[in-house]
Scaffold this motif. Sequence first.
Motif, PDB file in Angstrom:
ATOM      1  N   SER A 195       0.830  -1.204   0.000  1.00 55.37           N
ATOM      2  CA  SER A 195       0.000   0.000   0.000  1.00 55.37           C
ATOM      3  C   SER A 195       0.869   1.261   0.000  1.00 55.37           C
ATOM      4  O   SER A 195       2.073   1.205  -0.202  1.00 55.37           O
ATOM      5  CB  SER A 195      -0.930  -0.010   1.212  1.00 55.37           C
ATOM      6  N   ASN A 196       0.233   2.383   0.217  1.00 54.63           N
ATOM      7  CA  ASN A 196       0.903   3.688   0.289  1.00 54.63           C
ATOM      8  C   ASN A 196       1.485   4.142  -1.051  1.00 54.63           C
ATOM      9  O   ASN A 196       2.441   4.910  -1.089  1.00 54.63           O
ATOM     10  CB  ASN A 196       2.002   3.699   1.355  1.00 54.63           C
ATOM     11  N   TRP A 197       0.906   3.674  -2.148  1.00 53.63           N
ATOM     12  CA  TRP A 197       1.309   4.137  -3.465  1.00 53.63           C
ATOM     13  C   TRP A 197       0.519   5.384  -3.841  1.00 53.63           C
ATOM     14  O   TRP A 197      -0.621   5.558  -3.436  1.00 53.63           O
ATOM     15  CB  TRP A 197       1.087   3.059  -4.516  1.00 53.63           C
ATOM     16  N   HIS A 198       1.145   6.237  -4.642  1.00 49.93           N
ATOM     17  CA  HIS A 198       0.496   7.453  -5.125  1.00 49.93           C
ATOM     18  C   HIS A 198       0.413   7.381  -6.646  1.00 49.93           C
ATOM     19  O   HIS A 198       1.411   7.100  -7.318  1.00 49.93           O
ATOM     20  CB  HIS A 198       1.276   8.689  -4.689  1.00 49.93           C
ATOM     21  N   GLY A 199      -0.767   7.614  -7.187  1.00 50.95           N
ATOM     22  CA  GLY A 199      -0.968   7.592  -8.626  1.00 50.95           C
ATOM     23  C   GLY A 199      -0.913   8.991  -9.210  1.00 50.95           C
ATOM     24  O   GLY A 199      -1.386   9.948  -8.597  1.00 50.95           O
ATOM     25  N   CYS A 200      -0.327   9.132 -10.388  1.00 49.94           N
ATOM     26  CA  CYS A 200      -0.263  10.453 -11.023  1.00 49.94           C
ATOM     27  C   CYS A 200      -0.101  10.300 -12.521  1.00 49.94           C
ATOM     28  O   CYS A 200       0.267   9.250 -13.034  1.00 49.94           O
ATOM     29  CB  CYS A 200       0.869  11.290 -10.435  1.00 49.94           C
ATOM     30  N   GLY A 201      -0.371  11.386 -13.240  1.00 49.57           N
ATOM     31  CA  GLY A 201      -0.273  11.405 -14.689  1.00 49.57           C
ATOM     32  C   GLY A 201      -1.639  11.456 -15.339  1.00 49.57           C
ATOM     33  O   GLY A 201      -2.660  11.119 -14.730  1.00 49.57           O
ATOM     34  N   SER A 202      -1.678  11.875 -16.598  1.00 53.11           N
ATOM     35  CA  SER A 202      -2.937  12.062 -17.306  1.00 53.11           C
ATOM     36  C   SER A 202      -3.721  10.768 -17.480  1.00 53.11           C
ATOM     37  O   SER A 202      -4.942  10.798 -17.689  1.00 53.11           O
ATOM     38  CB  SER A 202      -2.681  12.693 -18.679  1.00 53.11           C
ATOM     39  N   ILE A 205      -4.499   9.829  -5.361  1.00 51.10           N
ATOM     40  CA  ILE A 205      -4.293  10.095  -6.784  1.00 51.10           C
ATOM     41  C   ILE A 205      -4.083  11.598  -6.953  1.00 51.10           C
ATOM     42  O   ILE A 205      -4.857  12.408  -6.448  1.00 51.10           O
ATOM     43  CB  ILE A 205      -5.495   9.632  -7.631  1.00 51.10           C
ATOM     44  N   HIS A 206      -3.035  11.964  -7.660  1.00 47.40           N
ATOM     45  CA  HIS A 206      -2.699  13.363  -7.897  1.00 47.40           C
ATOM     46  C   HIS A 206      -3.089  13.713  -9.332  1.00 47.40           C
ATOM     47  O   HIS A 206      -2.533  13.153 -10.283  1.00 47.40           O
ATOM     48  CB  HIS A 206      -1.210  13.602  -7.668  1.00 47.40           C
ATOM     49  N   CYS A 207      -4.027  14.620  -9.481  1.00 44.77           N
ATOM     50  CA  CYS A 207      -4.606  14.916 -10.797  1.00 44.77           C
ATOM     51  C   CYS A 207      -3.850  16.030 -11.528  1.00 44.77           C
ATOM     52  O   CYS A 207      -3.110  16.811 -10.926  1.00 44.77           O
ATOM     53  CB  CYS A 207      -6.074  15.310 -10.646  1.00 44.77           C
ATOM     54  N   ASN A 208      -4.091  16.080 -12.839  1.00 45.53           N
ATOM     55  CA  ASN A 208      -3.622  17.170 -13.699  1.00 45.53           C
ATOM     56  C   ASN A 208      -2.100  17.352 -13.681  1.00 45.53           C
ATOM     57  O   ASN A 208      -1.598  18.472 -13.592  1.00 45.53           O
ATOM     58  CB  ASN A 208      -4.299  18.489 -13.308  1.00 45.53           C
ATOM     59  N   LEU A 209      -1.364  16.248 -13.778  1.00 45.68           N
ATOM     60  CA  LEU A 209       0.096  16.328 -13.804  1.00 45.68           C
ATOM     61  C   LEU A 209       0.624  15.857 -15.156  1.00 45.68           C
ATOM     62  O   LEU A 209       0.179  14.849 -15.695  1.00 45.68           O
ATOM     63  CB  LEU A 209       0.712  15.475 -12.688  1.00 45.68           C
ATOM     64  N   HIS A 210       1.589  16.588 -15.684  1.00 42.66           N
ATOM     65  CA  HIS A 210       2.241  16.219 -16.935  1.00 42.66           C
ATOM     66  C   HIS A 210       3.740  16.478 -16.788  1.00 42.66           C
ATOM     67  O   HIS A 210       4.161  17.227 -15.906  1.00 42.66           O
ATOM     68  CB  HIS A 210       1.668  17.024 -18.109  1.00 42.66           C
ATOM     69  N   PRO A 211       4.577  15.869 -17.619  1.00 42.61           N
ATOM     70  CA  PRO A 211       6.032  16.084 -17.501  1.00 42.61           C
ATOM     71  C   PRO A 211       6.406  17.529 -17.761  1.00 42.61           C
ATOM     72  O   PRO A 211       5.778  18.219 -18.576  1.00 42.61           O
ATOM     73  CB  PRO A 211       6.621  15.142 -18.551  1.00 42.61           C
TER      74      PRO A 211
END
Length: 224
Positions: free
Chosen positions: A153-160, A180-186
């Motif tokens: 556990s303790n994973w964070h999701g990110c990216g379009s 989940i972390h929204c609205n992230l791009h490189p």
Amino acid sequence: MKILAFETSTEFCSVALQLEGVAIEKEAHAGQRHSEILLFMIHEMLEKAKLTLQQMDSIAFGAGPGSFTGLRIACGVAQGLAYATGIPVIGISTLEAIAQKIDKQKVIVALDARMGEIYHATYQKVTNHRWETISPPILCLPQQAPTLSDTDSNWHGCGSGFDVYHEELSSRYCENLQQIHCNLHPHAKEIAQLALLRPRIDPANATPVYLRNKVALKENERQL
């Protein structure tokens, strides 16, 4: 160390300078205009810092995965500038750059690859600018993304990918995700940060990371 970095793998175009631990950056929503504005943004950034390209120690670029055209532009500009100045280059994974955006230990990155697919990788932080790759970048359907142990556990999701396929990926990782972390791009800022600890290479050896090989075929042809 002085690093010029740029990133063009999505609809955004960004440029950054890493100068002795301090970063300055600029980003624009380019759409399909990366080739028109990238060199202008680079010139503007160097002028703002009162530096010349020849004063850079290396040139870093977002190597992919991402937009086929965008990756060719970034790699081509990096090689052109490097050949003109003799400065080495550094290619940085766009997925790792997204992970670098969030200050978390364990990160699942999913970037929308269009056509119902995602570019996917998982990383675990080693130090501020170093990541261990847990599962390498792949192209896959959201519902077929690599699984993690139910007790992990303790994973964070990110990216379009998490924005576009929120339901599918939330269900896939329901036992693993803390947030989940929204609205992230490189972005070029993280490309520059990651480049600090990477080996520099000859521009002749710089290559984009496409993952999707049949980029010119139609959707039904990609199933063959």
